[in-house]
Design an enzyme around this catalytic site. Structure first.
Site, PDB file in Angstrom:
ATOM      1  N   ASN A   9       0.681   6.900  -4.038  1.00 54.40           N
ATOM      2  CA  ASN A   9       0.867   5.553  -4.587  1.00 54.40           C
ATOM      3  C   ASN A   9       2.335   5.192  -4.414  1.00 54.40           C
ATOM      4  O   ASN A   9       3.186   5.678  -5.154  1.00 54.40           O
ATOM      5  CB  ASN A   9       0.465   5.561  -6.076  1.00 54.40           C
ATOM      6  CG  ASN A   9       0.789   4.245  -6.760  1.00 54.40           C
ATOM      7  OD1 ASN A   9       1.064   3.241  -6.102  1.00 54.40           O
ATOM      8  ND2 ASN A   9       0.755   4.240  -8.091  1.00 54.40           N
ATOM      9  N   TRP A  10       2.605   4.344  -3.428  1.00 55.58           N
ATOM     10  CA  TRP A  10       4.012   4.010  -3.130  1.00 55.58           C
ATOM     11  C   TRP A  10       4.586   2.958  -4.062  1.00 55.58           C
ATOM     12  O   TRP A  10       5.761   2.634  -3.973  1.00 55.58           O
ATOM     13  CB  TRP A  10       4.125   3.515  -1.688  1.00 55.58           C
ATOM     14  CG  TRP A  10       4.036   4.581  -0.657  1.00 55.58           C
ATOM     15  CD1 TRP A  10       3.864   5.933  -0.865  1.00 55.58           C
ATOM     16  CD2 TRP A  10       4.112   4.411   0.759  1.00 55.58           C
ATOM     17  NE1 TRP A  10       3.834   6.592   0.334  1.00 55.58           N
ATOM     18  CE2 TRP A  10       3.978   5.672   1.351  1.00 55.58           C
ATOM     19  CE3 TRP A  10       4.273   3.304   1.596  1.00 55.58           C
ATOM     20  CZ2 TRP A  10       4.014   5.866   2.731  1.00 55.58           C
ATOM     21  CZ3 TRP A  10       4.300   3.489   2.967  1.00 55.58           C
ATOM     22  CH2 TRP A  10       4.178   4.760   3.526  1.00 55.58           C
ATOM     23  N   LYS A  11       3.745   2.371  -4.889  1.00 53.06           N
ATOM     24  CA  LYS A  11       4.214   1.297  -5.790  1.00 53.06           C
ATOM     25  C   LYS A  11       4.932   0.230  -4.965  1.00 53.06           C
ATOM     26  O   LYS A  11       4.555  -0.009  -3.823  1.00 53.06           O
ATOM     27  CB  LYS A  11       5.074   1.906  -6.904  1.00 53.06           C
ATOM     28  CG  LYS A  11       4.342   3.090  -7.572  1.00 53.06           C
ATOM     29  CD  LYS A  11       4.974   3.603  -8.815  1.00 53.06           C
ATOM     30  CE  LYS A  11       4.121   4.759  -9.338  1.00 53.06           C
ATOM     31  NZ  LYS A  11       4.539   5.244 -10.641  1.00 53.06           N
ATOM     32  N   HIS A  98      -3.850   0.776 -12.994  1.00 55.58           N
ATOM     33  CA  HIS A  98      -2.693   1.653 -13.202  1.00 55.58           C
ATOM     34  C   HIS A  98      -1.956   1.221 -14.472  1.00 55.58           C
ATOM     35  O   HIS A  98      -1.881   0.032 -14.779  1.00 55.58           O
ATOM     36  CB  HIS A  98      -1.764   1.572 -11.983  1.00 55.58           C
ATOM     37  CG  HIS A  98      -0.713   2.625 -11.987  1.00 55.58           C
ATOM     38  ND1 HIS A  98       0.426   2.528 -12.753  1.00 55.58           N
ATOM     39  CD2 HIS A  98      -0.633   3.817 -11.341  1.00 55.58           C
ATOM     40  CE1 HIS A  98       1.165   3.619 -12.568  1.00 55.58           C
ATOM     41  NE2 HIS A  98       0.541   4.410 -11.717  1.00 55.58           N
ATOM     42  N   GLU A 147      -3.915   9.710 -15.847  1.00 54.76           N
ATOM     43  CA  GLU A 147      -2.470   9.549 -15.682  1.00 54.76           C
ATOM     44  C   GLU A 147      -1.806   9.276 -17.024  1.00 54.76           C
ATOM     45  O   GLU A 147      -1.602   8.109 -17.395  1.00 54.76           O
ATOM     46  CB  GLU A 147      -2.190   8.365 -14.756  1.00 54.76           C
ATOM     47  CG  GLU A 147      -2.640   8.571 -13.344  1.00 54.76           C
ATOM     48  CD  GLU A 147      -1.646   7.933 -12.378  1.00 54.76           C
ATOM     49  OE1 GLU A 147      -1.271   8.614 -11.418  1.00 54.76           O
ATOM     50  OE2 GLU A 147      -1.225   6.795 -12.603  1.00 54.76           O
ATOM     51  N   GLY A 153       6.536   9.319 -13.653  1.00 53.25           N
ATOM     52  CA  GLY A 153       7.926   9.091 -13.253  1.00 53.25           C
ATOM     53  C   GLY A 153       8.962   9.772 -14.134  1.00 53.25           C
ATOM     54  O   GLY A 153      10.147   9.468 -14.052  1.00 53.25           O
ATOM     55  N   SER A 185       4.129  12.877 -12.203  1.00 55.85           N
ATOM     56  CA  SER A 185       5.172  13.848 -11.852  1.00 55.85           C
ATOM     57  C   SER A 185       4.649  15.069 -11.094  1.00 55.85           C
ATOM     58  O   SER A 185       5.178  16.171 -11.262  1.00 55.85           O
ATOM     59  CB  SER A 185       5.944  14.290 -13.104  1.00 55.85           C
ATOM     60  OG  SER A 185       6.591  13.184 -13.690  1.00 55.85           O
ATOM     61  N   GLY A 206       3.059   9.597  -7.157  1.00 55.22           N
ATOM     62  CA  GLY A 206       3.965   8.453  -7.014  1.00 55.22           C
ATOM     63  C   GLY A 206       5.239   8.881  -6.318  1.00 55.22           C
ATOM     64  O   GLY A 206       5.294   9.013  -5.090  1.00 55.22           O
ATOM     65  N   GLY A 207       6.284   9.149  -7.105  1.00 57.72           N
ATOM     66  CA  GLY A 207       7.620   9.444  -6.580  1.00 57.72           C
ATOM     67  C   GLY A 207       7.646  10.427  -5.419  1.00 57.72           C
ATOM     68  O   GLY A 207       8.258  10.157  -4.374  1.00 57.72           O
TER      69      GLY A 207
HETATM   70  P1  PGA Z   1       4.771   9.781 -10.412  1.00 55.93           P
HETATM   71  O1  PGA Z   1       3.763   8.534 -10.492  1.00 55.93           O
HETATM   72  O2  PGA Z   1       4.161  10.790  -9.481  1.00 55.93           O
HETATM   73  O3  PGA Z   1       6.043   9.181  -9.870  1.00 55.93           O
HETATM   74  O4  PGA Z   1       4.918  10.309 -11.788  1.00 55.93           O
HETATM   75  C1  PGA Z   1       2.391   8.725 -10.528  1.00 55.93           C
HETATM   76  C2  PGA Z   1       1.708   7.393 -10.599  1.00 55.93           C
HETATM   77  O5  PGA Z   1       2.202   6.486 -11.291  1.00 55.93           O
HETATM   78  O6  PGA Z   1       0.664   7.179  -9.964  1.00 55.93           O
END
Ligand code: PGA
Length: 222
Positions: A9-11, A98, A147, A153, A185, A206-207
């Site tokens: 998920n690149w946001k 999300h 999640e 994050g 994370s 995400g990150g």
């Molecule tokens: P993260 O995000 O891996 O940066 O914690 C996960 C997400 O929001 O899907």
């Protein structure tokens, strides 16, 4: 071996040229990874989806594409919305509900249900995000991502054992859910702790997915 989903998920990150560079890098790493039983899904911004799709088809790369959202409406006068038919042109999946959309854009369960309906009506597989095991999940949803907000994050994931309990309860309460992913994370060092759990079928990243090397390590280590 059970089937695993590794979802990026690149946001709201990456230009189209950043996305292309990432794809070239991942393509090289994937050549050395056994992707039997692993579905890799990348969810960039809408703007990057068409060129990524073209490149993936041209090079026959073994990854799928998804959107990070979907309109709750069919086509029509809905400024700014991207509807299911349009998502379907460029991807097979859509992340829905999300926690960032709930928090920053006021999305609630009723809206999320409508988005899921649109995804299902247009043949897109929804990946529905929840923060625990008591969120109502629309009928027919096969992939859910657990999640917890405290883990997103922050560098502090939930424990695999606690996540396993949530995943197994989600499956018991909603027998149509086939796969529960963990998100929050996730990194190359801890992914296996989650995927080794009997009720956890992959991760939403995400990150760490923004860096193609870290993401390919996550795929490899899962
Ligand atoms: P993260 O995000 O891996 O940066 O914690 C996960 C997400 O929001 O899907």
């Amino acid at each position: 071996m059970k089937k695993l989903f590794i979802v990026a998920n690149w946001k709201s990150y990456k230009s189209t040229s950043d996305a292309h560079a990432w794809l070239l890098n991942l393509e090289r790493s994937l050549a050395f990874i056994d992707l039997n039983d692993i579905e890799v899904v990348v969810c960039p911004s809408y703007t990057s989806l068409p060129s990524m799709k073209a490149y993936i088809l041209q090079k026959n790369i073994n990854i799928k594409l998804g959107a990070q959202d979907i309109s709750p409406f069919d086509e029509g006068a809905y400024t700014g919305e991207v509807n299911g038919q349009q998502v379907k042109e460029v991807g097979e999946y859509s992340i829905i509900g999300h926690s960032e959309r709930r928090k920053e854009f006021g999305e609630n369960d009723a809206l999320i249900y409508r988005k899921v309906e649109q995804a299902q009506a247009t043949g897109i597989t929804p990946i529905v995000c929840v923060q625990g095991d008591d969120t109502p999940i629309p009928q027919g949803v096969s992939i859910v991502a657990y999640e917890p907000i405290f883990a997103i994050g922050t560098g502090t994931p939930d424990t695999p054992e606690h996540s396993e309990g949530i995943a197994s309860t989600i499956k018991t309460k909603n027998p149509f859910v086939k796969y529960v992913l963990y998100g929050g994370s996730v990194n190359p060092g801890d992914v296996k702790n989650f995927t080794a759990m009997p009720s956890i079928d992959g991760v939403l990243v995400g990150g760490a997915s923004l860096d193609p090397e870290k993401f390919s390590q996550i795929i490899e280590n899962a």
